[in-house]
Design an enzyme around this catalytic site. Structure first.
Site, PDB file in Angstrom:
ATOM      1  N   LEU A 130       0.826  -1.207   0.000  1.00 48.72           N
ATOM      2  CA  LEU A 130       0.000   0.000   0.000  1.00 48.72           C
ATOM      3  C   LEU A 130       0.863   1.261   0.000  1.00 48.72           C
ATOM      4  CD1 LEU A 130      -2.829  -0.983   2.527  1.00 48.72           C
ATOM      5  CD2 LEU A 130      -2.903  -1.039   0.038  1.00 48.72           C
ATOM      6  N   CYS A 131       1.947   1.225  -0.769  1.00 47.98           N
ATOM      7  CA  CYS A 131       2.840   2.389  -0.840  1.00 47.98           C
ATOM      8  C   CYS A 131       3.210   2.685  -2.289  1.00 47.98           C
ATOM      9  CB  CYS A 131       4.087   2.171   0.009  1.00 47.98           C
ATOM     10  SG  CYS A 131       4.956   0.626  -0.299  1.00 47.98           S
ATOM     11  N   GLY A 132       2.252   2.514  -3.188  1.00 45.10           N
ATOM     12  CA  GLY A 132       2.496   2.828  -4.589  1.00 45.10           C
ATOM     13  C   GLY A 132       3.526   1.893  -5.206  1.00 45.10           C
TER      14      GLY A 132
END
Length: 364
Positions: A130-132
């Protein structure tokens, strides 16, 4: 036979009301629409209300995750600032001893340069998603560098730091020689950096590898990070860290990232810090030989450099998560707006239809 033909003649196809639009899909295909449009405009009023509530809850979650990531970035920033006094004094002593020594022939295994046949890649990735594209960028950089080494006829080994990198490369163990695995954690400490440094030190001093390269993400801004490759071993007596292009960074030059607010929104800035590396007092007498002092300082400097890289990688991961959650919140806000517009149009159409029926009945 005539009766059978008569029955067939009377047989009719089911009506469109019974089959719906799907019954005529073979005869006439509807134009292809985007999935979002189908979900919004072909839903009932209850389905739209449920979807609006779902999007609202998702937006609350992403907003909370953004704030949590911002708080963790602040903690990572404090960890770097708190470690600055030790780093500054270490660099001062390292520079001072080198100025007093004024020779390049330092008998330390960490500065031994030999022909390169095997290169060890220390890859720092994140522990969570969930951090690109943060983790994907680091992994692709490592794969590209490994392919370059193989093309040059060199052997490549990998030490993995971070769960995401471990998971990815464990599925490809037949393609890569993995010699170590470590978890990054949410707050890298000196103890964790020491364990990783010991593993790298053992591989280099044991002549299993001739060079150690560190692949990590250098923090640039909240919306930008740059995976880079630095030569970690062998070190120079002056403590310079060089990349694979030969560009060296003086140990006295450093940068500190700071989380601030600008125009009501979070932003990250980098501040250059210059360490004073003036010569020692000429009256200072060393109890030990300066070469022995440098031999003792270089492992400490290696641990400090590795810890700083872990902290910077963690800051990049958290900044990427902040950005990803901010984008997710903005998308949820936009989707909620379009869903509300569709719901209001549908409700207004129903009300208008009921008013027309009432007027038609009264005029009849």
């Amino acid at each position: 036979m005539a009766a059978i033909q008569g029955q067939c003649a009377k047989t009719t196809l089911p009506s469109k009301a019974f089959l719906g639009d799907a019954g005529f899909a073979g005869a006439r295909r509807a134009p292809v629409q985007q999935r979002g449009s189908l979900q919004i405009f072909n839903a009932s009023g209850k389905a739209l209300r449920d979807r609006i509530n779902s999007v609202k809850n998702t937006q609350k979650i992403t907003d909370a995750m953004k704030l949590v990531a911002a708080a963790k970035v602040r903690r990572a920033q404090d960890a770097v600032v708190n470690g600055r006094p030790f780093s500054e004094n270490l660099v001062k002593v390292l520079f001072g001893v080198n100025q007093r020594l004024r020779v390049e022939d330092v008998d330390s295994p960490l500065v031994q340069i030999r022909p390169v046949k095997t290169v060890l890649l220390a890859v720092i990735s994140g522990d969570r998603g969930l951090c690109g594209g943060y983790n994907n960028q680091v992994i692709k950089k490592a794969e590209k560098r490994h392919a370059e080494l193989k093309k040059m006829g060199l052997k490549g080994k990998i030490v993995l730091i971070g769960k995401k990198g471990i998971t990815y490369f464990n599925r490809r163990q037949t393609q890569y020689d993995i010699v170590g695995r470590f978890e990054l954690g949410q707050a890298p400490t000196t103890k964790e950096a020491q364990a990783i440094a010991d593993a790298l030190y053992a591989e280099f001093v044991g002549l299993d590898v001739d060079k150690v390269e560190l692949i990590y993400t250098k923090f640039v801004s909240l919306i930008s990070s740059d995976p880079i490759i630095q030569t970690l071993l062998p070190l120079t007596p002056q403590g310079e860290i060089c990349d694979i292009d030969g560009t060296c960074v003086d140990a006295a030059d450093d940068e500190i990232f700071k989380l601030t607010t600008k125009e009501g929104s979070l932003s990250m800035e980098r501040e250059k810090v210059k360490t004073d590396t003036s010569d020692f007092d000429s009256s200072l007498i060393f109890e030990q030989d300066p070469v022995q002092i440098i031999d003792a300082l270089l492992p400490l400097y290696l641990n400090s450099t590795l810890l700083r890289s872990l902290q910077e990688s963690l800051a990049c991961e958290l900044a990427a998560r902040m950005n990803a959650m901010s984008n997710a919140s903005d998308n949820a806000k936009d989707l909620k707006k379009r869903l509300n517009l569709s719901y209001n149009r549908q409700r207004q159409a129903a009300i208008t239809g009921q008013i027309i029926e009432i007027c038609s009945g009264s005029s009849a």
